[in-house]
Motif scaffolding. Structure first.
Motif, PDB file in Angstrom:
ATOM      1  N   GLU A 125       0.578  -0.870  -0.115  1.00 23.96           N
ATOM      2  CA  GLU A 125      -0.270   0.376   0.324  1.00 23.96           C
ATOM      3  C   GLU A 125       1.071   1.241  -0.249  1.00 23.96           C
ATOM      4  OE1 GLU A 125      -3.319   0.217  -0.466  1.00 23.96           O
ATOM      5  OE2 GLU A 125      -3.590  -1.560  -0.767  1.00 23.96           O
ATOM      6  N   VAL A 126       2.019   1.030   0.165  1.00 22.40           N
ATOM      7  CA  VAL A 126       3.067   2.640   0.940  1.00 22.40           C
ATOM      8  C   VAL A 126       3.650   2.536  -0.790  1.00 22.40           C
ATOM      9  CG1 VAL A 126       5.440   2.953   1.692  1.00 22.40           C
ATOM     10  CG2 VAL A 126       3.497   1.990   3.345  1.00 22.40           C
ATOM     11  N   ASN A 127       3.655   1.825  -1.151  1.00 21.06           N
ATOM     12  CA  ASN A 127       4.693   1.591  -2.897  1.00 21.06           C
ATOM     13  C   ASN A 127       3.213   2.345  -3.629  1.00 21.06           C
ATOM     14  OD1 ASN A 127       7.012   0.833  -2.038  1.00 21.06           O
ATOM     15  ND2 ASN A 127       6.527  -1.432  -2.344  1.00 21.06           N
ATOM     16  N   LYS A 128       2.555   2.261  -3.608  1.00 25.50           N
ATOM     17  CA  LYS A 128       1.473   2.309  -4.325  1.00 25.50           C
ATOM     18  C   LYS A 128       0.889   3.314  -4.415  1.00 25.50           C
ATOM     19  CE  LYS A 128      -2.587  -0.498  -4.340  1.00 25.50           C
ATOM     20  NZ  LYS A 128      -4.005  -0.682  -3.991  1.00 25.50           N
ATOM     21  N   ILE A 129       0.778   4.414  -3.345  1.00 25.37           N
ATOM     22  CA  ILE A 129       0.881   5.798  -2.616  1.00 25.37           C
ATOM     23  C   ILE A 129       1.992   6.807  -3.013  1.00 25.37           C
ATOM     24  CG2 ILE A 129       0.500   5.721  -0.169  1.00 25.37           C
ATOM     25  CD1 ILE A 129      -2.215   7.529  -0.395  1.00 25.37           C
ATOM     26  N   LEU A 130       2.538   5.662  -3.054  1.00 22.12           N
ATOM     27  CA  LEU A 130       4.322   6.932  -3.806  1.00 22.12           C
ATOM     28  C   LEU A 130       3.680   6.762  -4.623  1.00 22.12           C
ATOM     29  CD1 LEU A 130       6.620   5.718  -0.631  1.00 22.12           C
ATOM     30  CD2 LEU A 130       5.721   7.794  -0.735  1.00 22.12           C
ATOM     31  N   LYS A 131       3.452   5.858  -5.579  1.00 20.65           N
ATOM     32  CA  LYS A 131       3.686   5.859  -6.935  1.00 20.65           C
ATOM     33  C   LYS A 131       2.676   7.351  -7.339  1.00 20.65           C
ATOM     34  CE  LYS A 131       4.829   1.571  -8.607  1.00 20.65           C
ATOM     35  NZ  LYS A 131       5.043   0.301  -9.272  1.00 20.65           N
ATOM     36  N   LEU A 132       0.909   7.454  -6.413  1.00 24.15           N
ATOM     37  CA  LEU A 132       0.182   8.049  -7.142  1.00 24.15           C
ATOM     38  C   LEU A 132       0.659   9.232  -6.473  1.00 24.15           C
ATOM     39  CD1 LEU A 132      -2.920   6.538  -5.604  1.00 24.15           C
ATOM     40  CD2 LEU A 132      -2.068   7.048  -7.897  1.00 24.15           C
ATOM     41  N   VAL A 133       2.139   9.937  -5.169  1.00 26.76           N
ATOM     42  CA  VAL A 133       2.697  11.281  -4.794  1.00 26.76           C
ATOM     43  C   VAL A 133       3.568  11.667  -6.030  1.00 26.76           C
ATOM     44  CG1 VAL A 133       0.663  11.140  -3.270  1.00 26.76           C
ATOM     45  CG2 VAL A 133       3.122  10.672  -3.407  1.00 26.76           C
ATOM     46  N   GLU A 134       4.085  10.497  -6.987  1.00 29.16           N
ATOM     47  CA  GLU A 134       5.287  10.623  -7.493  1.00 29.16           C
ATOM     48  C   GLU A 134       6.662  10.788  -6.589  1.00 29.16           C
ATOM     49  OE1 GLU A 134       4.775  13.892 -10.368  1.00 29.16           O
ATOM     50  OE2 GLU A 134       2.935  12.415 -11.628  1.00 29.16           O
ATOM     51  N   MET A 135       6.201   9.794  -5.557  1.00 32.65           N
ATOM     52  CA  MET A 135       7.478   9.758  -4.947  1.00 32.65           C
ATOM     53  C   MET A 135       8.196   8.806  -4.638  1.00 32.65           C
ATOM     54  SD  MET A 135       8.381  12.949  -4.202  1.00 32.65           S
ATOM     55  CE  MET A 135       9.443  13.144  -2.076  1.00 32.65           C
ATOM     56  N   ASP A 136       8.122   7.631  -4.975  1.00 31.91           N
ATOM     57  CA  ASP A 136       8.273   5.452  -5.229  1.00 31.91           C
ATOM     58  C   ASP A 136       9.811   6.260  -5.401  1.00 31.91           C
ATOM     59  OD1 ASP A 136       7.055   6.412  -7.862  1.00 31.91           O
ATOM     60  OD2 ASP A 136       7.754   5.234  -8.539  1.00 31.91           O
ATOM     61  N   HIS A 137      10.329   6.985  -5.787  1.00 35.09           N
ATOM     62  CA  HIS A 137      11.732   7.110  -5.942  1.00 35.09           C
ATOM     63  C   HIS A 137      12.193   7.197  -5.285  1.00 35.09           C
ATOM     64  CE1 HIS A 137      10.566  11.397  -6.975  1.00 35.09           C
ATOM     65  NE2 HIS A 137      11.618  11.658  -7.534  1.00 35.09           N
ATOM     66  N   ARG A 138      11.961   8.229  -3.664  1.00 38.29           N
ATOM     67  CA  ARG A 138      12.926   9.260  -2.944  1.00 38.29           C
ATOM     68  C   ARG A 138      12.265   8.048  -1.503  1.00 38.29           C
ATOM     69  NH1 ARG A 138      14.886  13.966  -3.361  1.00 38.29           N
ATOM     70  NH2 ARG A 138      16.092  13.006  -1.906  1.00 38.29           N
ATOM     71  N   LYS A 139      11.241   6.924  -1.583  1.00 38.17           N
ATOM     72  CA  LYS A 139      11.511   6.444  -0.236  1.00 38.17           C
ATOM     73  C   LYS A 139      11.714   6.177   0.392  1.00 38.17           C
ATOM     74  CE  LYS A 139      11.545   1.481  -1.783  1.00 38.17           C
ATOM     75  NZ  LYS A 139      10.085  -0.017  -2.549  1.00 38.17           N
ATOM     76  N   LYS A 140      13.043   5.533   0.609  1.00 35.33           N
ATOM     77  CA  LYS A 140      14.666   5.376   1.647  1.00 35.33           C
ATOM     78  C   LYS A 140      14.922   7.013   1.665  1.00 35.33           C
ATOM     79  CE  LYS A 140      13.380   1.324   1.268  1.00 35.33           C
ATOM     80  NZ  LYS A 140      13.472   0.568   2.370  1.00 35.33           N
ATOM     81  N   ALA A 141      14.834   7.778   1.211  1.00 33.04           N
ATOM     82  CA  ALA A 141      15.300   9.499   1.752  1.00 33.04           C
ATOM     83  C   ALA A 141      14.886  10.330   2.810  1.00 33.04           C
ATOM     84  CB  ALA A 141      15.260  10.388   0.666  1.00 33.04           C
TER      85      ALA A 141
END
Length: 228
Positions: A125-141
């Motif tokens: 679910e975290v990956n899904k919503i981070l993609k929606l807000v275009e922040m999945d590439h920064r999830k480890k930031a």
């Protein structure tokens, strides 16, 4: 369908022997999946109304009804559970936890909301919503490496990760420039429609009103105008 109602809500603050009525019999209703903006001059009662609606403080009189249940007759623990599981919050500043990564911010929110999902489902679910807000590439930031707009995108994802019924937003774009403000509002609009989340938002920026379904104008603790 109406999901939320304020019925004759009043709020009075007492300082010494002086009483000041901040809200003067507010009536409003929110429909499922719609975005409503509260506008008005500073001191008109917008933020006080938002905090009462969100269960952060009680009204002096009147009723706050969510999903057919009168929150004003509930215990503080019952209201806390509704806030944690059914409401989401976005403020002027992102208020991210500095020592947690973007991914960890959202995982913490799922824990606070007492999510019934298993760990692997939570990560999905975290990956899904981070993609929606275009922040999945920064999830480890960490927050210190994010721009203001990126922080606010993470704050929005965090507020919506547990799929709340209502998102309460208090000046969510006030710390951003015009372009980023419009990007954030477009994102809120898209997410609320796709996830069927109702939004009550305080804003002073009239340029953002094209993104909302309803506008409620307040003055001196009263609703002056309510419309599309």
């Amino acid at each position: 369908m109406t999901i939320f109602t304020l019925d004759e809500v009043r709020k009075t603050f007492t300082t010494g022997e002086i009483e000041e009525e901040i809200l003067k019999g507010i009536n409003l209703s929110l429909k499922e999946g719609e975005v409503t903006a509260l506008v008005g001059a500073s001191g008109s009662g917008k933020s006080t109304l938002l905090t009462i609606a969100a269960g952060l403080q009680p009204p002096s009189n009147g009723h706050v009804v969510f999903d057919g249940k009168n929150m004003t007759s509930m215990s503080s623990e019952q209201v806390r559970k509704i806030r944690a599981s059914k409401f989401g919050f976005v403020f002027q500043f992102a208020h991210l936890v500095p020592f947690l990564t973007v991914e960890e911010q959202l995982m913490l929110m799922l824990e606070v909301s007492e999510s019934k999902l298993k760990k692997y489902e939570q990560k999905r679910e975290v990956n899904k919503i981070l993609k929606l807000v275009e922040m999945d590439h920064r999830k480890k930031a960490y927050p210190s490496s994010l721009s203001g707009g990126e922080k606010q995108r993470v704050a929005i994802a965090r507020a919506m990760i547990h799929k709340p019924n209502i998102l309460f937003a208090d000046e969510p774009t006030a710390s951003l420039d015009s372009k980023r403000s419009q990007d954030i509002m477009s994102l809120i609009q898209d997410l609320t429609k796709s996830l069927n989340i109702t939004v009550l938002m305080v804003t002073h920026d009239e340029e953002l009103l094209s993104y909302v379904d309803h506008v409620i104008k307040m003055s001196d603790g009263m609703v002056l105008q309510s419309g599309n």
